[in-house]
Every structure is written in C-alpha cells, then in structure tokens.
Design a protein around this motif. Structure first.
Motif, PDB file in Angstrom:
ATOM      1  N   GLY A   1       0.805  -1.210   0.000  1.00 44.65           N
ATOM      2  CA  GLY A   1       0.000   0.000   0.000  1.00 44.65           C
ATOM      3  C   GLY A   1       0.835   1.255   0.000  1.00 44.65           C
ATOM      4  O   GLY A   1       2.064   1.226  -0.168  1.00 44.65           O
ATOM      5  N   VAL A   2       0.146   2.365   0.195  1.00 44.09           N
ATOM      6  CA  VAL A   2       0.775   3.680   0.233  1.00 44.09           C
ATOM      7  C   VAL A   2       1.013   4.072   1.677  1.00 44.09           C
ATOM      8  O   VAL A   2       0.150   3.845   2.541  1.00 44.09           O
ATOM      9  N   ARG A   3       2.166   4.651   1.947  1.00 41.15           N
ATOM     10  CA  ARG A   3       2.433   5.116   3.315  1.00 41.15           C
ATOM     11  C   ARG A   3       1.445   6.229   3.673  1.00 41.15           C
ATOM     12  O   ARG A   3       1.360   7.260   3.014  1.00 41.15           O
ATOM     13  N   LEU A   4       0.712   5.983   4.752  1.00 45.51           N
ATOM     14  CA  LEU A   4      -0.276   6.961   5.200  1.00 45.51           C
ATOM     15  C   LEU A   4       0.402   8.253   5.635  1.00 45.51           C
ATOM     16  O   LEU A   4      -0.136   9.351   5.420  1.00 45.51           O
ATOM     17  N   ALA A   5       1.585   8.146   6.217  1.00 43.01           N
ATOM     18  CA  ALA A   5       2.303   9.347   6.656  1.00 43.01           C
ATOM     19  C   ALA A   5       2.597  10.275   5.484  1.00 43.01           C
ATOM     20  O   ALA A   5       2.516  11.511   5.612  1.00 43.01           O
ATOM     21  N   ASP A   6       2.936   9.722   4.326  1.00 43.67           N
ATOM     22  CA  ASP A   6       3.221  10.559   3.152  1.00 43.67           C
ATOM     23  C   ASP A   6       1.977  11.324   2.722  1.00 43.67           C
ATOM     24  O   ASP A   6       2.046  12.514   2.378  1.00 43.67           O
ATOM     25  N   VAL A   7       0.822  10.655   2.715  1.00 45.51           N
ATOM     26  CA  VAL A   7      -0.431  11.306   2.320  1.00 45.51           C
ATOM     27  C   VAL A   7      -0.768  12.443   3.287  1.00 45.51           C
ATOM     28  O   VAL A   7      -1.179  13.539   2.871  1.00 45.51           O
ATOM     29  N   LEU A   8      -0.575  12.191   4.581  1.00 43.91           N
ATOM     30  CA  LEU A   8      -0.896  13.214   5.581  1.00 43.91           C
ATOM     31  C   LEU A   8       0.052  14.398   5.493  1.00 43.91           C
ATOM     32  O   LEU A   8      -0.372  15.561   5.621  1.00 43.91           O
ATOM     33  N   ARG A   9       1.313  14.143   5.255  1.00 43.90           N
ATOM     34  CA  ARG A   9       2.271  15.257   5.161  1.00 43.90           C
ATOM     35  C   ARG A   9       1.992  16.113   3.928  1.00 43.90           C
ATOM     36  O   ARG A   9       2.149  17.337   3.969  1.00 43.90           O
ATOM     37  N   GLU A  10       1.564  15.488   2.846  1.00 42.98           N
ATOM     38  CA  GLU A  10       1.191  16.267   1.663  1.00 42.98           C
ATOM     39  C   GLU A  10      -0.006  17.174   1.974  1.00 42.98           C
ATOM     40  O   GLU A  10      -0.102  18.290   1.458  1.00 42.98           O
ATOM     41  N   ALA A  11      -0.937  16.664   2.796  1.00 41.56           N
ATOM     42  CA  ALA A  11      -2.112  17.461   3.155  1.00 41.56           C
ATOM     43  C   ALA A  11      -1.766  18.567   4.136  1.00 41.56           C
ATOM     44  O   ALA A  11      -2.493  19.569   4.232  1.00 41.56           O
ATOM     45  N   GLY A  12      -0.677  18.420   4.899  1.00 43.98           N
ATOM     46  CA  GLY A  12      -0.265  19.441   5.851  1.00 43.98           C
ATOM     47  C   GLY A  12      -1.046  19.382   7.150  1.00 43.98           C
ATOM     48  O   GLY A  12      -1.995  20.165   7.339  1.00 43.98           O
ATOM     49  N   VAL A  13      -0.665  18.487   8.044  1.00 41.28           N
ATOM     50  CA  VAL A  13      -1.373  18.313   9.307  1.00 41.28           C
ATOM     51  C   VAL A  13      -1.101  19.492  10.233  1.00 41.28           C
ATOM     52  O   VAL A  13       0.052  19.897  10.423  1.00 41.28           O
ATOM     53  N   HIS A  14      -2.157  20.047  10.816  1.00 42.78           N
ATOM     54  CA  HIS A  14      -2.013  21.185  11.725  1.00 42.78           C
ATOM     55  C   HIS A  14      -1.360  20.767  13.039  1.00 42.78           C
ATOM     56  O   HIS A  14      -1.570  19.649  13.530  1.00 42.78           O
ATOM     57  N   ALA A  15      -0.638  21.677  13.618  1.00 46.75           N
ATOM     58  CA  ALA A  15      -0.105  21.457  14.957  1.00 46.75           C
ATOM     59  C   ALA A  15      -1.283  21.334  15.927  1.00 46.75           C
ATOM     60  O   ALA A  15      -2.267  22.064  15.838  1.00 46.75           O
TER      61      ALA A  15
END
Length: 556
Positions: free
Chosen positions: A341-355
């Motif tokens: 599968g796709v690394r979920l962390a990569d998808v989230l970092r592309e979306a820009g997770v808020h602090a």
C-alpha cells in the motif's frame, strides 16, 4: 372488512409470509438504486449491532466467532418471518389489523434506515414502497383465497317474499329479498347459500396461485436488487486489478521464520483463514472506479484520492500482524500478512497536518468510524493505506478497495476497512464508534502468547512431546518465550526468526518428557522493552485481555 374466519392456520401464515416477502423483494432493488444502507432489513440489523450492549457483542463473538453477523442476519429474518405470519393471522380476521401490523413494522424499518450515518430523506423510499407492495399483496391474497368481503350481488328480477308469498329460506322478514338484502339491512345472512354454495368459503387453489405470483415478485425483486447493487460489477473490477511492483519491497523473510511444524500457525496467515471482525452485516461491495478517499479536517490542503491515484503512487510492502481487541487470551482473532500500500504518513504530510491535531478519524463506507493516534502513524512505522494482502488484491472481506493497516495497535483503532474518509482532528473533539461504548480511545497491542500445540484436551502418548505456538508484541518485538508445566519452573523456548518487530514469532519447546496423567501447560512472552506478559487476568474490554494462556492435556 371482516372475513368469515374459516381460513386454516397454515393459509393465514402463508398469506402473511408471502406479503412480507413481496415487501422485502420490492424494497431490495429500490435500495440498490438509492443506497445499499437504505435496505430496511440490513438497516435493522445494523441498528441492532449498534444498540447491543458490549457484553452481548462479546458473548456473540465468543459463541459464534466470525459467524456472528450471519447469525444476526438469520435472526432478523426469523423475526421478520414470525411477524409476517402473525400479520397473516390478523389479516384473515380483519384486513385492517394486517395492514396496521405491516405499517408498524415498516415504521421500525424506516426509523432504522433514517438513523444510519449519512441518511437522507430519499433513503425512506425503499421502505415506503416495500410496505405499500406488501399491503397490496396482502389484500390480493385475501381476495384470491375468498377471505375478503363478498362481492355485491347482481340485481335479480322478480320479487320474492312479497305479501302473501313465503319468503325464500334465509330471507329476513320484511327485507323482501335473499341473504344479500338481509345483510344490507343489517341482518346477518347464513354462511351456506343457494344450492349449498358458499360465496365466502376458503379457496385453496386461488390462494396458492396468488402465493406463487407473490413469490415470483419477491424472487424477481431479489435478483434485480443483486444486479442493480453493483456487487457483481465490483467483484469483476476487483478481479481486473493488476498490482504494480512495490517501490519499496518488504525485507526478505529469514529462512527460520517458519518452523513448519504441523498444527502450528504458519508465519503468513492465508487470506482465506485470516480473521474477520467488523460491524458490517453484509460485506460492502465497492467498485474501485467509484471509490474515493477524502482527507479532511485539520489540514492545510484537503484532498480527495481515487483508486487510480493510490495505484499510481509508490507502493510499499510491509509484514504486519493484526490483532482484534476482542481476542481472548489464546484466542484466534490474530493473523500475519504481507501488505502492499501507500504510506499513510506521506499522504498526511502532503495534506499538511495542523499542529495540535492528535487523532485520525477514519470512516468506512458503511459508516463505521475508527480513531487512530496521529503520532503513531507519523513516527516512522509502516502505517499503510493497503490495497493488497499476501500478493493478492484485497479481498472484499478485508476491505477492498483500500483499508488502514497500522502496526502496534488493536484493529478497532487502526484497521478501518473500506475506508472512504480520514479526518484529521483531536480526541477531545471527536469520538470513534467504540469509544462511547466503553472501549479505550487508544489501544496499543499488549504482549501476548498462545499455545497452538498440543491442543486443549488432547490425549498424548508418553514420552518426548512438542509444545509450540506464537507470541506477539507488535512494534516492540518478542525477545523471549517461556513455558512451564504443572506450575513448575519456567523453561526457555526456542524462537523462530522474525523479519521485523511488527510480526508475531513462532516458538517451540520440543523436549518435554510427558509422563502419564493430566498436565497443565502455560506460556508467557517477554517483549524487547524487557516487559514480561502479566499473569493477571483481565477481560477484553476496555483495551485488550491479559493473562497467561494455558491448556490442559492428558497423557496416557
């Protein structure tokens, strides 16, 4: 509207059952066109799952295992059948009673449908049309069985019973006509009329003919519902998926990872044997061409991914053991697979997770929700949006087109199947499905071990005997496994190799000299942090069972 009450019990039950089948058969294709969750039978079953207390769900899993949803569905259908039969019994007394019963049960279905997640006014259509069809069928069946009101008589020439003439038998004094006129004047007429003909007598052939017609309608509706649901198309689309080669292959599995002992759980669990625990009464059949995954919430750039988007990204392989929080000590709800599968962390970092965001609230296509700690997904472990399992496109039972796989967490907080949305949020703002039902918001897997050999209750020959099983402490790893017999000293077992800390490890003690008599064998594991599995017994709720697995055998 009253009948003459001369219908046999089997006929009354048949009338109700066929009317109920027509109602269900008509609602199914309509639901396929509107929304699968709008089918009232499944909606009632899903509502029963949601409303059932935790102890009842745990009991169902223990008693029926992965068949618990089948048992529930059969139970819902059995209740429907009983209500339908009772509706028929009421209807032959008075059609209004039967219609009221159908309306009441339709109201229950309507309530279940409209309270499902994401329900809208249009979702009421399958239930309303189904109930209307059932009412129509009920009336028609009664008429065909000649249990409805009698037809009005045709006008007859020549007055009978006039002054100076004797009234016809069965004519009420002063009515001037036969039984029909008597009934019009409020005087009941006899059941047996001219030449012994009974206009209200039970017509077996008429009922059976009408019942066959009703069954045909229900069957055609069911077949149409299957075709319109897109299940066959989704299965065909799944079969046509070609898996690309992984951009990041999994580490080679060491030669000693599988001890290949007969009866011992293999290192990789075959897909057909992998456990399934979820709340879906019917397995969703999702066409990958229509599937999307929304990334929403506390992100800079909300996104929507298609299945083609996922397949076009670099895919990663990872060997990960999944475990259900409902797994009792020594239980079967655990399995190990190679996921792609796709690394979920990569998808989230592309979306820009808020602090400040600390939770990923993922939603399944059937509305189930799961709360995953965001820091766990972003800490470097192989948390995946998985599309394949053991070299095969994800089976529908296990989440096709895509599911979450997060090492180190129980499935109820990490393993959303048929995932359609991931909302980045906070634990103090949102709750997932199981949290308000008494389960912990976060569920790290506890260090556990299980004896696969010998089986509980086995009768063994005296002499050297193999004791073997598996142990797990996902994302920490297992460092040691110990075995003891009859409360004696703990003895170190031999561990198989493990490619990563995210999988289980096989273990074996092959030199136990079994003497005649009854013996109790126990096992415990120690993880890579140095923590040894506790002997203290705890139930599965709220965050996973604890205790030592033990089996009792007899040597003779």
């Amino acid at each position: 509207m009253e009948s003459n009450g001369r219908a046999p019990a089997w006929a009354a039950a048949l009338i109700g059952l066929v009317a109920g089948a027509v109602a269900v058969g008509v609602s199914l294709p309509v639901a396929a066109l509107v929304k699968a969750s709008a089918f009232p039978v499944v909606a009632v079953g899903d509502a029963a799952v949601d409303l059932a207390p935790a102890w009842l769900k745990e009991w169902a899993i223990r008693a029926f295992g992965e068949n618990d949803k089948t048992v529930l569905l059969v139970g819902v259908l059995a209740v429907l059948a009983a209500v339908a039969a009772a509706t028929g019994a009421l209807a032959v007394r008075d059609l209004r009673y039967g219609l009221a019963c159908l309306a009441a049960f339709g109201a229950v279905g309507l309530l279940a449908v409209l309270t499902r997640p994401g329900a809208g006014p249009g979702d009421a259509l399958p239930t309303l049309l189904g109930v209307a069809a059932g009412m129509s069928a009920l009336s028609r069946l009664l008429r065909r069985a000649r249990l409805g009101p009698p037809p009005l008589p045709a006008a007859r020439g020549g007055a009978r019973g006039e002054a100076g003439t004797a009234p016809e038998p069965g004519t009420a004094p002063g009515t001037g006509a036969g039984p029909e006129a008597a009934e019009r004047h409020g005087v009941p007429g006899p059941a047996v009329m001219r030449a012994g003909e009974d206009l209200r007598s039970f017509d077996r052939r008429g009922l059976l003919t009408a019942a066959l017609g009703g069954v045909a309608v229900a069957g055609i509706g069911g077949a149409a519902g299957r075709l319109l649901s897109g299940g066959a198309e989704a299965d065909a689309a799944r079969s046509g998926v070609v898996l690309p080669r992984p951009a990041v292959p999994a580490r080679p599995v060491p030669a000693g990872s599988d001890l290949r002992i007969s009866g011992l759980s293999p290192f990789f669990t075959p897909n057909r044997d992998f456990y399934r625990v979820d709340t879906a009464l019917l397995v969703p059949r999702v066409d990958p061409r229509d599937w999307t995954l929304a990334i929403t919430g506390m992100v800079d750039r909300p996104a929507e991914l298609t299945f083609a988007d996922l397949m076009g990204r670099p895919l990663v392989e990872a060997d990960v053991t999944l475990c259900c929080v409902s797994n009792e000590v020594g239980g079967p709800y655990i399995g190990n697979a190679r996921w792609l599968g796709v690394r979920l962390a990569d998808v989230l970092r592309e979306a820009g997770v808020h602090a400040g965001a600390d939770m990923l609230l993922s939603t399944s296509t059937d509305g189930w929700t799961c709360g995953t700690p965001a820091d766990v997904v972003l800490d470097g472990r192989e948390a995946l949006l998985a599309v394949a399992m053991n070299g095969e496109t994800l089976p529908a039972d296990h989440g096709f087109p895509a599911r979450l796989v997060v090492p180190g967490l129980y499935g109820y907080v990490s393993a959303t199947k048929w995932v359609t949305e991931i909302k980045v949020t906070r634990f103090d703002r949102d709750e997932a499905y199981w949290t308000p039902r008494g389960w912990s918001a976060k569920g790290p897997v506890k260090t556990q071990s299980r004896i696969d050999l010998p089986r509980p209750g086995a009768v063994l020959p005296p002499g050297r005997t193999v004791i073997a099983g598996v142990a797990w402490a996902q994302h920490r790893g297992v460092d040691a496994v110990e075995v003891r017999v009859d409360g004696g000293p703990w003895r170190r077992a031999r561990l198989a190799e493990a490619p990563t800390a995210d999988t289980w490890r096989q273990w074996v003690l092959d030199d136990w000299d079994a003497a005649a008599g009854e013996h109790t064998i126990e096992v415990r594991a120690t993880d890579a942090t140095g923590r040894t599995q506790t002997a203290e017994r705890a139930p599965v709720a709220p965050d996973g069972a604890t205790g030592l697995h033990a089996v009792t055998v007899r040597v003779a």
